[in-house]
Design a protein around this motif. Structure first.
Motif, PDB file in Angstrom:
ATOM      1  N   GLY A 282       0.776  -0.996   0.401  1.00 26.19           N
ATOM      2  CA  GLY A 282       0.172   0.116  -0.040  1.00 26.19           C
ATOM      3  C   GLY A 282       0.355   1.336  -0.127  1.00 26.19           C
ATOM      4  O   GLY A 282       0.592   2.006  -1.167  1.00 26.19           O
ATOM      5  N   ILE A 283       2.256   1.331   0.597  1.00 28.93           N
ATOM      6  CA  ILE A 283       3.064   2.326   0.800  1.00 28.93           C
ATOM      7  C   ILE A 283       3.365   2.613  -0.503  1.00 28.93           C
ATOM      8  O   ILE A 283       3.392   3.600  -0.992  1.00 28.93           O
ATOM      9  N   ALA A 284       3.839   1.451  -0.918  1.00 29.19           N
ATOM     10  CA  ALA A 284       4.600   1.053  -1.968  1.00 29.19           C
ATOM     11  C   ALA A 284       3.431   2.084  -3.536  1.00 29.19           C
ATOM     12  O   ALA A 284       3.894   2.910  -4.455  1.00 29.19           O
ATOM     13  N   LEU A 285       2.899   1.598  -3.813  1.00 29.85           N
ATOM     14  CA  LEU A 285       1.375   2.288  -4.292  1.00 29.85           C
ATOM     15  C   LEU A 285       0.739   3.393  -3.980  1.00 29.85           C
ATOM     16  O   LEU A 285       0.919   5.060  -4.906  1.00 29.85           O
ATOM     17  N   VAL A 286       1.673   4.520  -2.377  1.00 34.51           N
ATOM     18  CA  VAL A 286       1.118   5.525  -2.897  1.00 34.51           C
ATOM     19  C   VAL A 286       2.441   6.676  -3.528  1.00 34.51           C
ATOM     20  O   VAL A 286       2.766   8.093  -3.900  1.00 34.51           O
ATOM     21  N   ILE A 287       4.148   5.938  -2.973  1.00 37.10           N
ATOM     22  CA  ILE A 287       5.082   6.988  -2.635  1.00 37.10           C
ATOM     23  C   ILE A 287       5.565   7.021  -4.037  1.00 37.10           C
ATOM     24  O   ILE A 287       6.744   7.539  -4.476  1.00 37.10           O
TER      25      ILE A 287
END
Length: 312
Positions: free
Chosen positions: A286-291
């Motif tokens: 999820g964090i990878a999709l954001v950053i």
């Protein structure tokens, strides 16, 4: 200390900075150092009998010494850089980190810490008016769902109090990163903040364990955590950043929790539960999709609130 001086001199040379393979090597070394902080702290508290406050003091003191020596060697500022508010955020992070590892496994603690740091910086970006694309919104929901899965009551759930302490440590580190964003001399600023945090850590140790004898093994783990995994690790990371794009620097930090989990299995004999695996995939994915930025240039995104020089 001669070894430390040689390392600093080597990574300061233009020839070293120009090589992509050496940038990769420095980045990998820094990520291993940051993951090693979790392993060293957990091992010290679990096996040596050192208390969390004393471990924090040893870590901050040894980190301050190494960073001060590095800045002295390079002719930069040390105590004049940094600030007391940043030092307080640094101390809250380090103390929360240590006390959380009294009950958390190394892998779980690293995952909670990483998620809290990134969430703090992403939340700061949203508060400042940044807007998410649909993919980024979905990633944020996925990351928080993974955190919820990890903390839901059950036999394999981590202790709630320890989890809350680690989340608080992550928020403090996120605040520290945001305060230091764009620092011209990040190593000097970090050295100044470490030096300012020393009296805070010593005061807590004196108030909580005024007469406790410190085990040599616990002191050794604390020195390794502060001098190598923190002090020297930060210096190497700042050098690696010179060859990394901002998005790459943010994304590569996704490797720290898996590295900590792998190290915990190999060196500490910890078991990785199915719940932790599912939560890790959700939180890190999820964090990878954001950053990670879109291929096409877009207006402000959450990646702008992820400082290149930030890590635990």
């Amino acid at each position: 200390m001669l070894f430390l001086s040689n390392v600093v001199l080597l990574i300061e040379t233009p020839e070293f900075r120009m090589s992509q393979s050496r940038t990769f090597s420095l980045t990998l070394l820094a990520m291993i150092a940051f993951a090693g902080n979790s392993l060293l702290c957990r091992q010290a508290l679990k096996q040596t009998g050192i208390d969390a406050a004393s471990f924090t003091s040893v870590r901050i003191l040894s980190g301050a010494l190494v960073l001060w020596l590095i800045t002295q060697w390079r002719g930069g500022r040390h105590f004049s850089a940094g600030s007391w508010p940043s030092a307080l955020a640094l101390f809250v992070y380090a103390a929360g980190f240590s006390y959380a590892y009294l009950t958390l496994s190394a892998a779980t603690g690293a995952l909670l810490l990483f998620g809290a740091v990134q969430s703090t910086m992403i939340g700061h970006g949203l508060w400042r008016g940044e807007r998410f694309h649909a993919r980024q919104s979905a990633g944020l929901v996925l990351a928080f769902a993974g955190l919820g899965v990890l903390l839901l009551p059950g036999l394999s759930a981590p202790p709630l109090f320890g989890s809350l302490l680690m989340l608080a440590a992550g928020v403090a580190w996120g605040v520290y990163c945001l305060r230091g964003k764009g620092a011209i001399e990040p190593t000097s600023v970090t050295a100044g903040n470490f030096l300012r945090a020393v009296p805070m850590a010593l005061l807590v140790s004196a108030l909580t364990h005024p007469q406790q004898a410190l085990p040599p093994a616990g002191i050794w783990y604390g020195v390794c955590s502060g001098a190598l995994a923190s002090g020297l690790g930060y210096a190497v990371w700042y050098m690696a950043l010179r060859g990394l794009k901002a998005t790459s620097a943010a994304t590569v930090q996704l490797s720290v929790p898996p590295l900590a989990a792998l190290g915990a299995v190999v060196f500490l004999g910890e078991a990785v539960t199915f719940r932790l695996l599912c939560a890790s995939v959700a939180i890190l994915g999820g964090i990878a999709l954001v950053i990670v930025k879109n291929a096409a240039p877009v207006p402000a995104t959450a990646t702008t609130s992820s400082p290149r020089h930030c890590k635990n």
